[in-house]
Design an enzyme around this catalytic site. Structure first.
Site, short mmCIF file in Angstrom:
data_model
loop_
_atom_site.label_atom_id
_atom_site.label_comp_id
_atom_site.label_asym_id
_atom_site.label_seq_id
_atom_site.Cartn_x
_atom_site.Cartn_y
_atom_site.Cartn_z
N GLU A 19 -9.51 -10.12 -7.75
CA GLU A 19 -8.58 -9.02 -7.45
C GLU A 19 -7.35 -9.04 -8.37
OE1 GLU A 19 -9.77 -8.61 -2.73
OE2 GLU A 19 -7.75 -9.22 -3.27
N PHE B 106 -15.20 3.98 7.61
CA PHE B 106 -13.81 4.25 7.22
C PHE B 106 -13.62 4.31 5.70
CE2 PHE B 106 -14.14 -0.39 7.89
CZ PHE B 106 -13.65 -0.88 6.68
N LYS C 111 0.83 -1.21 0.00
CA LYS C 111 0.00 0.00 0.00
C LYS C 111 0.87 1.26 0.00
CE LYS C 111 -3.97 -2.20 2.31
NZ LYS C 111 -4.88 -2.10 3.51
N ARG D 9 2.40 -6.75 9.31
CA ARG D 9 1.70 -5.58 9.87
C ARG D 9 2.23 -5.26 11.26
NH1 ARG D 9 -4.28 -7.14 7.49
NH2 ARG D 9 -4.25 -5.73 5.68
N THR E 85 -5.75 -7.10 10.71
CA THR E 85 -5.95 -5.77 10.10
C THR E 85 -5.36 -4.67 10.99
OG1 THR E 85 -8.02 -6.62 9.19
CG2 THR E 85 -7.69 -4.23 9.12
N TYR F 196 -12.35 -1.73 -3.52
CA TYR F 196 -12.85 -1.85 -2.15
C TYR F 196 -14.37 -1.67 -2.08
CZ TYR F 196 -8.31 -2.10 0.24
OH TYR F 196 -7.08 -2.51 0.73
N HIS G 146 -2.10 -5.35 1.60
CA HIS G 146 -3.39 -6.02 1.38
C HIS G 146 -3.17 -7.49 1.08
CE1 HIS G 146 -7.37 -6.92 -0.30
NE2 HIS G 146 -6.71 -7.56 -1.25
N ASN H 213 -1.90 0.10 7.06
CA ASN H 213 -1.41 -1.19 7.54
C ASN H 213 -0.56 -1.93 6.49
OD1 ASN H 213 -3.46 -1.92 5.85
ND2 ASN H 213 -4.69 -2.98 7.39
N ARG I 140 -2.53 -14.43 4.57
CA ARG I 140 -3.21 -13.71 5.67
C ARG I 140 -2.46 -13.94 6.98
NH1 ARG I 140 -7.43 -10.07 4.26
NH2 ARG I 140 -7.67 -10.08 6.51
P1 ADP Z 1 -8.00 -6.51 5.62
O1 ADP Z 1 -7.14 -5.58 4.80
O2 ADP Z 1 -7.26 -7.06 6.81
O3 ADP Z 1 -8.67 -7.58 4.80
P2 ADP Z 1 -10.61 -5.19 5.69
O4 ADP Z 1 -10.90 -5.89 4.41
O5 ADP Z 1 -11.58 -5.33 6.81
O6 ADP Z 1 -9.17 -5.61 6.27
O7 ADP Z 1 -10.44 -3.62 5.42
C1 ADP Z 1 -9.79 -3.15 4.27
C2 ADP Z 1 -8.85 -2.04 4.67
O8 ADP Z 1 -9.63 -0.93 5.16
C3 ADP Z 1 -7.89 -2.36 5.83
O9 ADP Z 1 -6.75 -3.08 5.42
C4 ADP Z 1 -7.56 -0.98 6.33
O10 ADP Z 1 -6.62 -0.30 5.48
C5 ADP Z 1 -8.91 -0.29 6.22
N1 ADP Z 1 -9.71 -0.44 7.45
C6 ADP Z 1 -10.38 -1.56 7.87
N2 ADP Z 1 -11.00 -1.36 9.04
C7 ADP Z 1 -10.74 -0.08 9.38
C8 ADP Z 1 -11.10 0.76 10.49
N3 ADP Z 1 -11.87 0.31 11.48
N4 ADP Z 1 -10.64 2.04 10.51
C9 ADP Z 1 -9.87 2.52 9.50
N5 ADP Z 1 -9.49 1.80 8.43
C10 ADP Z 1 -9.91 0.51 8.37
MG MG Z 2 -10.11 -7.44 3.30
#
Ligand code: ADP
Ligand code: MG
Length: 147
Positions: free
Chosen positions: A131, A62, A14, A107, A96, A54, A120, A117, A90
């Site tokens: 994707e 968010f 990212k 992370r 996350t 997304y 992805h 973070n 993962r």
């Molecule tokens: P992951 O990337 O672990 O699969 P998600 O798919 O739930 O997580 O969310 C996509 C991305 O959105 C996260 O990697 C992070 O950058 C952002 N994100 C997720 N939850 C939050 C939150 N509560 N506050 C701010 N950003 C968030």
């Molecule tokens: Mg995700």
């Protein structure tokens, strides 16, 4: 030849990863964990591209910040290959929220916040295929052992 369906995932380094000059360090961790790079490029996402990628998070509190973050600079999508790719990747990246991520995960090592973070990872084999096709044409996905 047998065609495996659970051996691909999409990583994105990212914009925070790219800005912090961590591309090399993160790719090294990924390769040392046994993943093969089958496609990689650097791109700057448009707002529409980030929203499309997304889309599942559209409407969440968010979402707007996530789109601003993901379009704040270049990122590096990488198509990866390994048996059990989605689950193993993962595990390698961790939760996350870096504060909740296990020791030694990418992370935990490098992320600053639940939003920024670093990386992805696809969350299912089905989404991995979708994707990967967001970023790479079939011609761009290469077998490092040649054909
Ligand atoms: P992951 O990337 O672990 O699969 P998600 O798919 O739930 O997580 O969310 C996509 C991305 O959105 C996260 O990697 C992070 O950058 C952002 N994100 C997720 N939850 C939050 C939150 N509560 N506050 C701010 N950003 C968030
Ligand atoms: Mg995700």
């Amino acid at each position: 030849m047998e065609r495996k369906l659970n051996n691909k995932t999409l990583a994105i380094l990212k914009p925070d990863c790219v800005k912090k000059n961590l591309i090399g360090k993160v790719v090294t961790l990924i390769q040392n964990a046994g993943f093969k790079v089958s496609a990689m490029k650097m791109v700057k996402l448009t707002s529409d591209a980030a929203k499309g990628f997304y889309a599942i998070h559209n409407g969440k509190p968010f979402f707007n910040d996530l789109i601003t973050y993901m379009t704040s600079g270049p990122c590096v999508p990488i198509a990866l290959e390994k048996d059990n790719a989605v689950e193993d990747f993962r595990k390698l990246i961790g939760a996350t929220d870096p504060a909740k991520a296990a020791e030694g995960t990418i992370r935990k090592l490098y992320a600053d916040s639940i939003q920024e973070n670093i990386v992805h990872g696809s969350d299912s084999d089905e989404n991995a295929a979708i994707e990967i096709s967001h970023f790479f044409s079939r011609k761009e996905i290469l077998d490092i052992n040649g054909f």
